[in-house]
Design a protein around this motif. Structure first.
Motif, PDB file in Angstrom:
ATOM      1  N   HIS A 192     -28.207 -43.792  55.969  1.00  0.00           N
ATOM      2  CA  HIS A 192     -27.377 -43.422  57.106  1.00  0.00           C
ATOM      3  C   HIS A 192     -26.090 -42.699  56.732  1.00  0.00           C
ATOM      4  CE1 HIS A 192     -29.994 -46.658  58.622  1.00  0.00           C
ATOM      5  NE2 HIS A 192     -29.904 -46.043  59.776  1.00  0.00           N
ATOM      6  N   ALA A 193     -25.896 -42.420  55.432  1.00  0.00           N
ATOM      7  CA  ALA A 193     -24.689 -41.705  55.020  1.00  0.00           C
ATOM      8  C   ALA A 193     -24.788 -40.235  55.440  1.00  0.00           C
ATOM      9  CB  ALA A 193     -24.504 -41.802  53.502  1.00  0.00           C
ATOM     10  N   PRO A 194     -23.842 -39.716  56.239  1.00  0.00           N
ATOM     11  CA  PRO A 194     -23.905 -38.318  56.678  1.00  0.00           C
ATOM     12  C   PRO A 194     -23.553 -37.358  55.538  1.00  0.00           C
ATOM     13  CG  PRO A 194     -21.853 -39.318  57.400  1.00  0.00           C
ATOM     14  CD  PRO A 194     -22.659 -40.421  56.771  1.00  0.00           C
ATOM     15  N   VAL A 195     -23.953 -36.114  55.696  1.00  0.00           N
ATOM     16  CA  VAL A 195     -23.609 -35.071  54.736  1.00  0.00           C
ATOM     17  C   VAL A 195     -22.340 -34.382  55.219  1.00  0.00           C
ATOM     18  CG1 VAL A 195     -24.325 -32.915  53.645  1.00  0.00           C
ATOM     19  CG2 VAL A 195     -26.005 -34.715  54.077  1.00  0.00           C
ATOM     20  N   SER A 196     -21.342 -34.376  54.347  1.00  0.00           N
ATOM     21  CA  SER A 196     -20.078 -33.707  54.664  1.00  0.00           C
ATOM     22  C   SER A 196     -20.068 -32.336  53.998  1.00  0.00           C
ATOM     23  CB  SER A 196     -18.899 -34.555  54.159  1.00  0.00           C
ATOM     24  OG  SER A 196     -17.687 -33.844  54.268  1.00  0.00           O
TER      25      SER A 196
END
Length: 297
Positions: A192-196
């Motif tokens: 669930h870690a978004p891409v920045s």
């Protein structure tokens, strides 16, 4: 990959429950002067109350094993929702299952011990039943840390009356429970870690979870939107891989060193070649990837 993990854990659950069911469902017999680990006279092994306790234990065990098996099958399907969530709940299921087996056996032993005391069947201190009545050995007058198991001469039991043993047992349980749960939490975060994606003064920074990549626009040799990964064999060298994500450092036999910030089964994929490394990244929102591409070119 989700199907493979489900099959592995489902097989493991079936094997574990099957073995425990076969071992714990055997009819309790009078051995070494004991029934359910409690010393009673031989003639009293067929006492109606003693037989009732044994039958009650068998019924409770069969019911518990059936419920645990059904729960294990259901938990296996959580793999399709989230690997992190699945690992955490599976560890919880396993812990409850093992504790449940011990509780059923311990409860039956306590009932048999109480029956022995009520009926006056011998001296529980002389035969040691008092120290085993909880299902484990606990004798504060015994200085030994390990004692021979009363039902199996080839194994040993901790003397839980000793503070060191209580500390070691608590530490072991803590490690066995927290380690898999910690892994589950990490996998959940990976999923669930978004891409920045940030571009500031010609400098690009891409980050997700613990992994990041920085480069300047002058380093970009090639950038394009692709709709499938290169036909190459990629090997993860330092990263995290789940059924939903590929994240970190990889090496392809033809592509060479690369970084991936990928959600599986989402396109388009932004491919960026900065010379020493190739970068593959995407998003669950296709329009976001297109905006990244516009910022690069």
């Amino acid at each position: 990959m989700e199907i493979g993990m489900m099959i592995i854990f489902l097989t493991l659950d079936l094997f574990l429950v099957g073995i425990c069911w076969a071992i714990t469902n055997r009819r309790d017999t009078y051995e070494k002067g004991m029934l359910l680990g409690v010393h009673i006279p031989p003639d009293e092994a067929i006492h109606p109350e003693a037989e009732r306790i044994c039958s009650e234990k068998q019924r409770a065990n069969r019911r518990f094993q059936a419920i645990s098996l059904a729960a294990g099958v259901i938990v296996s399907f959580l793999n399709f929702v989230s690997v992190g969530l699945f690992i955490g709940i599976w560890v919880l299921w396993l812990t409850i299952y093992l504790l449940g087996i011990f509780y059923i056996m311990s409860r039956a032993r306590k009932k048999m011990y109480q029956l022995k005391k009520n009926m006056g069947w011998g001296d529980d201190k002389a035969d040691g039943d008092e120290y085993w009545r909880h299902g484990w050995y606990s004798n504060p007058e015994d200085k030994r840390l390990l004692v021979e198991d009363r039902t199996n001469s080839t194994s040993y039991s901790f003397n839980m009356a000793r503070p060191l043993n209580r500390f070691l047992m608590a530490l072991l349980v803590l490690i066995l429970v927290l380690m898999p749960i910690g892994i589950g939490v990490l996998l959940f975060q990976v999923d669930h870690a978004p891409v920045s994606f940030q571009v500031e003064e010609q400098e690009v920074r891409i980050a997700s979870f613990w992994y990041e990549c920085e480069f300047s626009l002058d380093q970009v040799r090639e950038a394009e939107l692709i709709y499938e990964m290169p036909d190459d064999s990629f090997r993860r060298t330092n990263g995290a891989s789940t059924p939903k994500r590929e994240l970190g450092y990889y090496r392809g036999e033809e592509t060479g060193d690369c970084m991936m910030f990928l959600y599986d089964d989402y396109t388009p994929i932004l491919y960026v070649d900065i010379g020493e490394i190739r970068i593959f990244l995407n998003s669950q929102d296709a329009r976001e990837v297109e905006r990244w591409y516009d910022q690069i070119v």
